[in-house]
Every structure is written in structure tokens, then in C-alpha cells.
Scaffold this active site. Structure first.
Site, PDB file in Angstrom:
ATOM      1  N   GLY A  29       0.826  -1.209   0.000  1.00  0.00           N
ATOM      2  CA  GLY A  29       0.000   0.000   0.000  1.00  0.00           C
ATOM      3  C   GLY A  29       0.851   1.245   0.000  1.00  0.00           C
ATOM      4  CG  ASN A  30      -0.239   4.689  -1.644  1.00  0.00           C
ATOM      5  OD1 ASN A  30      -0.966   5.498  -1.073  1.00  0.00           O
ATOM      6  ND2 ASN A  30      -0.587   4.071  -2.763  1.00  0.00           N
ATOM      7  NE  ARG A  31       5.125   6.529   4.672  1.00  0.00           N
ATOM      8  CZ  ARG A  31       5.203   5.777   5.769  1.00  0.00           C
ATOM      9  NH1 ARG A  31       4.210   5.759   6.650  1.00  0.00           N
ATOM     10  NH2 ARG A  31       6.275   5.037   5.990  1.00  0.00           N
TER      11      ARG A  31
END
Ligand code: C5P
Length: 219
Positions: A29-31
């Protein structure tokens, strides 16, 4: 007046990050928090647009008066976006779409054994580039988060993806980017015009971006 131009128009917004499964319990995933895209959806709805929001997993509540479709992976986001694209008037792609996904999502939980584990990633389709290539009447807006060479990379993206406007932010600045409540961006337009905006909240920025879009649509 500029603020009423979106009344009755179909506005498609994407928000949040995508999750690319590794196995049934893990993902890449990412932020991205989804805050920028949600703020855009809320403000467009307040301007009487018909808003469809395609969102990756976020902790944000569904905005009132907005049709929300939740997705997880980039592939799902692509399907959802393409299904809504043709009759959209304005498309704003604020989502942080994963560029790569694990080539094989393991059907079972991966057990720990060896000291090293190699994941092979394959490229995800660039949804925005696809939209740019089949653009007819839509006003198309992209986002670019960069950590270096902001204007150079942003200009290249605007052209390669056939966008009308690009919102570029340097995510290394304090008070900008992922998960922050404020943002500092530059706006780039198809005609080469650029403007720098001061730090403001994502809600204020959403309003500003929509006002700028209205100005350009009415020209
Ligand atoms: O090329 P880059 O990922 O920096 O471009 C960012 C813009 O492209 C964002 O508007 C993002 O939503 C969109 N994008 C996309 N599909 C991808 C990657 C990015 O639509 N696979």
C-alpha cells in the site's frame, strides 16, 4: 458566475491509495489518506455537481450527497473509473494508484522459512494515461506527488497523459502531501500557464482547484 458552472455536471473523483494483495492477509500500500480527493468531492457536491467518488480504503466517512464506490486494487479502480468516464464532464484523479502489483497473489498465507523472500512485481495500467488517450469532452485533472525535479516531472506528466490541468506537490515539504491536513501545490495547465499556491488546508485547496477549473472550463 464561475461557481455555478458545475451545477448538474457529472464530476468523477478518485481518492485514496490502492492495495495490491501479496497473500490473503498482506498487501502493498501507500501513505495516501484520501483527504484531498474527499475534500474535492465534498466541494464539488456543494457546487451542485453530480459527484461520483471512487475511493481506495480510507478511514474517512462517505461524504453526504456523493455517490461513493469503494475499491481496493488498481485493477478495480480502473474498472470503476472506466465505467463512469464516458458521460463525465470533469475528472479529477487524486488517488495514489500503485504503479506495481505482486505478479502472483499467493492463495494461502506465505509462511516464513528462508532468510530472504523475493516478490516479483508487474506494472499496473496507468489509468489516467488511458483516460487521456480516449478523452473527448472531459476536463481532465491529474495529481503529481514528487520528491525531486517537481516542475520537470509535472510538465512531462501533463503532456504524456494529455491532461488539462495538473496539481503538483513536493511531498518532502513540511505541511504538504500524504496524510497532512494542509498542502502546498503548483498548478500547471495545458497551455503552459503555471501558478504557485501558498500553503492552505486541503478543504481550502479543493475549493481553489474547483474555482480554477471553472475559470478554465468557461474560457
Ligand atoms: O505518474 P504518476 O503516478 O506520478 O501520476 C500521478 C497521476 O496519475 C495521479 O493523478 C494518479 O491518480 C494517476 N495514476 C493513475 N494510474 C496509475 C498511476 C497514476 O491513474 N497506475
Amino acid at each position: 458566475p464561475a461557481a455555478t458552472i458545475l451545477a448538474g455536471k457529472k464530476v468523477l473523483v478518485t481518492a485514496g491509495g490502492t492495495r495490491e494483495p501479496i497473500d490473503p492477509v498482506r498487501y502493498i500500500g501507500n501513505r495516501s489518506s484520501g483527504k484531498m480527493g474527499y475534500a474535492l468531492a465534498v466541494k464539488a457536491a456543494q457546487m451542485a455537481a453530480k459527484v461520483v467518488l471512487i475511493a481506495g480504503p480510507t478511514s474517512l466517512p462517505d461524504p453526504p450527497g456523493v455517490c461513493v464506490k469503494k475499491v481496493e486494487t488498481a485493477a478495480q479502480m480502473r474498472q470503476a473509473v472506466l465505467a463512469e468516464y464516458d458521460d463525465s464532464d470533469l475528472v479529477i484523479k487524486a488517488a495514489a494508484v500503485a504503479d506495481y502489483r505482486p505478479q502472483l497473489a499467493s492463495p494461502q498465507k506465505i509462511k516464513k522459512s528462508e532468510e530472504q523472500l523475493t516478490l516479483t512485481l508487474e506494472k499496473n495500467p496507468d489509468i489516467l494515461r488511458e483516460l487521456g488517450a480516449k478523452k473527448t469532452h472531459q476536463f481532465l485533472v491529474g495529481f503529481a506527488a514528487e520528491t525531486e525535479n517537481l516542475l520537470e516531472y509535472a510538465t512531462e506528466k501533463l503532456q504524456k497523459k494529455n491532461l488539462d490541468m495538473l496539481v503538483a506537490n513536493d511531498v518532502t515539504l513540511p505541511g504538504a502531501g500524504f496524510n497532512a491536513d494542509t498542502n502546498i501545490v503548483k498548478l500547471l495547465y495545458r497551455d503552459g500557464h503555471r501558478e504557485e499556491l501558498p500553503q492552505m488546508t486541503k478543504i481550502e485547496l479543493a475549493e481553489k482547484i474547483l474555482a480554477k477549473i471553472c475559470e478554465h472550463i468557461s474560457k
